[in-house]
Design a protein around this motif. Sequence first.
Motif, PDB file in Angstrom:
ATOM      1  N   HIS A  11       3.559  -4.506  -4.186  1.00 21.73           N
ATOM      2  CA  HIS A  11       4.089  -3.198  -4.571  1.00 21.73           C
ATOM      3  C   HIS A  11       3.771  -2.966  -6.043  1.00 21.73           C
ATOM      4  O   HIS A  11       3.965  -3.839  -6.870  1.00 21.73           O
TER       5      HIS A  11
ATOM      6  N   ARG B 203       0.833  -1.208   0.000  1.00 25.88           N
ATOM      7  CA  ARG B 203       0.000   0.000   0.000  1.00 25.88           C
ATOM      8  C   ARG B 203       0.866   1.256   0.000  1.00 25.88           C
ATOM      9  O   ARG B 203       1.828   1.370   0.743  1.00 25.88           O
ATOM     10  N   GLY B 204       0.480   2.211  -0.841  1.00 24.87           N
ATOM     11  CA  GLY B 204       1.124   3.513  -0.845  1.00 24.87           C
ATOM     12  C   GLY B 204       2.450   3.584  -1.558  1.00 24.87           C
ATOM     13  O   GLY B 204       3.159   4.570  -1.436  1.00 24.87           O
TER      14      GLY B 204
END
Length: 122
Positions: free
Chosen positions: A109, A64-65
């Motif tokens: 990712h 995440r992110g």
Amino acid sequence: MDIRTANTLLYCTRWKETVEFYRTVLKLPVCFSNEWFVEFMLNDSSRLSVADDSRASVKSGGGRGITVSLHVDDLEAVHGHLREAGCNPSPIKPVWGSPAFTVLDPEGHRLEFWEKQNRRFS
């Protein structure tokens, strides 16, 4: 400030699978490795490292992110290679005016591959 190289570290719960993805699917050369950390060379001044979060002080964000954006010379060849490797890349489409696609590594990712807009794409 005189920065000589840049290294992005990805912390992983699926460390072995993620290392194998970067080593065998993306075929990135290894600069350094030990039993819980592998540093891959992207080019002369950029690195991408994969760390086993069970051995590190920083834990995985589960992908995440994070987007790792990689400029390549032949986007269609990279897309074809990843499709043949079973990585399920997204379709090539314009992003910020250049053709691009994304794929997820085993940890989740997001990798974005893009090519400078210099030819037509499908």
